[in-house]
Design a protein around this motif. Structure first.
Motif, PDB file in Angstrom:
ATOM      1  N   MET A  23      14.669  45.823   7.714  1.00 56.55           N
ATOM      2  CA  MET A  23      15.290  44.629   8.314  1.00 56.55           C
ATOM      3  C   MET A  23      14.728  44.457   9.731  1.00 56.55           C
ATOM      4  SD  MET A  23      19.252  45.269   7.114  1.00 56.55           S
ATOM      5  CE  MET A  23      19.492  46.753   8.075  1.00 56.55           C
ATOM      6  N   ASP A  24      13.572  43.843   9.839  1.00 56.98           N
ATOM      7  CA  ASP A  24      12.897  43.770  11.143  1.00 56.98           C
ATOM      8  C   ASP A  24      12.892  42.338  11.672  1.00 56.98           C
ATOM      9  OD1 ASP A  24      11.573  44.826  13.324  1.00 56.98           O
ATOM     10  OD2 ASP A  24       9.586  44.664  12.405  1.00 56.98           O
ATOM     11  N   GLY A  27      15.030  41.367  17.372  1.00 57.24           N
ATOM     12  CA  GLY A  27      14.718  41.167  18.783  1.00 57.24           C
ATOM     13  C   GLY A  27      13.960  39.865  18.994  1.00 57.24           C
ATOM     14  N   ARG A  28      12.979  39.622  18.136  1.00 57.03           N
ATOM     15  CA  ARG A  28      12.195  38.388  18.275  1.00 57.03           C
ATOM     16  C   ARG A  28      13.039  37.165  17.978  1.00 57.03           C
ATOM     17  NH1 ARG A  28       7.738  40.368  14.543  1.00 57.03           N
ATOM     18  NH2 ARG A  28       9.249  42.077  14.333  1.00 57.03           N
ATOM     19  N   ARG A  37      18.463  40.864  23.143  1.00 57.04           N
ATOM     20  CA  ARG A  37      18.139  41.511  21.863  1.00 57.04           C
ATOM     21  C   ARG A  37      19.398  41.895  21.079  1.00 57.04           C
ATOM     22  NH1 ARG A  37      13.100  43.403  20.897  1.00 57.04           N
ATOM     23  NH2 ARG A  37      14.018  45.075  19.668  1.00 57.04           N
ATOM     24  N   HIS A  41      20.601  41.585  17.110  1.00 62.25           N
ATOM     25  CA  HIS A  41      21.135  42.639  16.234  1.00 62.25           C
ATOM     26  C   HIS A  41      22.484  42.217  15.642  1.00 62.25           C
ATOM     27  CE1 HIS A  41      17.882  45.257  17.178  1.00 62.25           C
ATOM     28  NE2 HIS A  41      18.228  45.439  18.435  1.00 62.25           N
ATOM     29  N   ARG A  75      14.217  53.549  22.266  1.00 64.00           N
ATOM     30  CA  ARG A  75      14.603  52.247  22.850  1.00 64.00           C
ATOM     31  C   ARG A  75      15.597  52.460  24.002  1.00 64.00           C
ATOM     32  NH1 ARG A  75      14.674  47.625  18.218  1.00 64.00           N
ATOM     33  NH2 ARG A  75      12.770  48.294  17.171  1.00 64.00           N
TER      34      ARG A  75
HETATM   35  C1  IPE Z   1      14.970  45.535  13.647  1.00 63.99           C
HETATM   36  O1  IPE Z   1      14.743  44.557  14.599  1.00 63.99           O
HETATM   37  C2  IPE Z   1      16.214  46.325  13.923  1.00 63.99           C
HETATM   38  C3  IPE Z   1      15.973  47.708  14.398  1.00 63.99           C
HETATM   39  C4  IPE Z   1      14.816  48.272  14.500  1.00 63.99           C
HETATM   40  C5  IPE Z   1      17.146  48.461  14.778  1.00 63.99           C
HETATM   41  P1  IPE Z   1      13.913  44.852  15.918  1.00 63.99           P
HETATM   42  O2  IPE Z   1      14.885  45.216  16.997  1.00 63.99           O
HETATM   43  O3  IPE Z   1      12.851  45.826  15.693  1.00 63.99           O
HETATM   44  O4  IPE Z   1      13.330  43.421  16.198  1.00 63.99           O
HETATM   45  P2  IPE Z   1      11.871  43.072  16.743  1.00 63.99           P
HETATM   46  O5  IPE Z   1      10.885  43.744  15.844  1.00 63.99           O
HETATM   47  O6  IPE Z   1      11.808  43.604  18.141  1.00 63.99           O
HETATM   48  O7  IPE Z   1      11.812  41.590  16.676  1.00 63.99           O
END
Ligand code: IPE
Ligand code: IPE
Ligand code: MG
Length: 242
Positions: A23-24, A27-28, A37, A41, A75
């Motif tokens: 599930m990516d 954040g974007r 961000r 989530h 992170r």
């Molecule tokens: C996925 O979304 C969720 C986790 C890794 C917890 P990201 O947080 O990696 O979102 P992007 O890749 O930065 O857009």
């Protein structure tokens, strides 16, 4: 009398039994909207229950969702805390409804480094739903494929298993996914074409489906596209095609 066919366009063999999802893109999704961000989530977590239901309706029996990787510890602490809080809220808000829907919850990964309040909830959710059977929902949280293989090797050594008894089965049986069938279809949202340490052992013969759709936007039409694409694949497992 012939049983009613709910999904006439798909023959059941073309429906994956086990779907795994990275599930990516949360954040974007937030960045594009000038949100932080964490809000991405939040939106991503909100999408989960309807996605589980939609896959279930489509005949998928097992769903494995990647929620937090062993690398995600790198992170910022504020983001990690927010993700843990959302995992807690998810269990508090949806456990009963998942239980009523006869969904069995499994956790893949280690609970060791998780906060006590989250660890307790995860254990409770797994225990409460352990006899359910309509569908299985595996949540990979603080999961890493390599860490899982290392843990299996350590178990083999501790059990003093003889070299000639080290087989695919003896390793599989000591992974977090022991007893679960390998994923048939692995979907990654967010446009990256990589595994990021997800199910490295289990996804060797899995069909991969990558989509640009960011996880918070993933919905019914994406599910249809992924299942349709899966239906067109010819899985050979190293053999000669018929
Ligand atoms: C996925 O979304 C969720 C986790 C890794 C917890 P990201 O947080 O990696 O979102 P992007 O890749 O930065 O857009
Ligand atoms: C994979 O996404 C982990 C989860 C979705 C939980 P990442 O965003 O962490 O992966 P990379 O860093 O782009 O490879
Ligand atoms: Mg990402």
């Amino acid at each position: 009398m012939q049983a009613a066919q709910t999904y006439p366009s798909h023959n059941v063999e073309h429906i994956p039994y086990h779907v795994a999802i990275i599930m990516d893109g949360n954040g974007r999704w937030a960045n594009i909207r000038k949100l932080n961000r964490t809000e991405g989530h939040q939106k991503g977590a909100k999408a989960i229950p309807s996605i589980v239901k939609a896959f279930g309706k489509r005949g998928v029996k097992m769903l494995t969702l990647f929620g937090f990787s062993t690398e995600n510890w790198g992170r910022p602490k504020s983001e990690i805390d927010a993700i843990f809080g959302l995992a807690k809220d998810f269990i508090d808000e949806h456990l009963e409804e998942l239980h009523q829907a006869d969904v069995k919850l499994n956790h893949l990964g280690s609970t060791e480094k998780l906060p006590y309040w989250l660890k307790k909830r995860v254990q409770h959710a797994v225990q409460k739903t352990s006899n359910n059977s309509a569908m299985t929902l595996n949540i990979a949280f603080n999961y890493g494929g390599r860490a899982d293989i290392i843990s299996a090797i350590k178990q083999l050594i501790e059990e003093e298993i003889a070299t000639n008894e080290i087989t695919e089965r003896s390793i599989s049986n000591r992974l977090a996914t022991a007893g679960l069938p390998d994923p048939d279809l692995l979907i990654r949202t967010g446009g990256e074409n990589r595994l990021s340490n997800f199910l490295v052992w289990e996804a060797t013969y899995t069909e991969y489906y990558f989509t640009e759709t960011l996880w918070p936007d993933f919905g019914p039409s994406d599910i249809e596209k992924a299942i349709t694409e899966y239906g067109k694949r010819q899985r050979r497992f190293g053999l000669v095609a018929d």
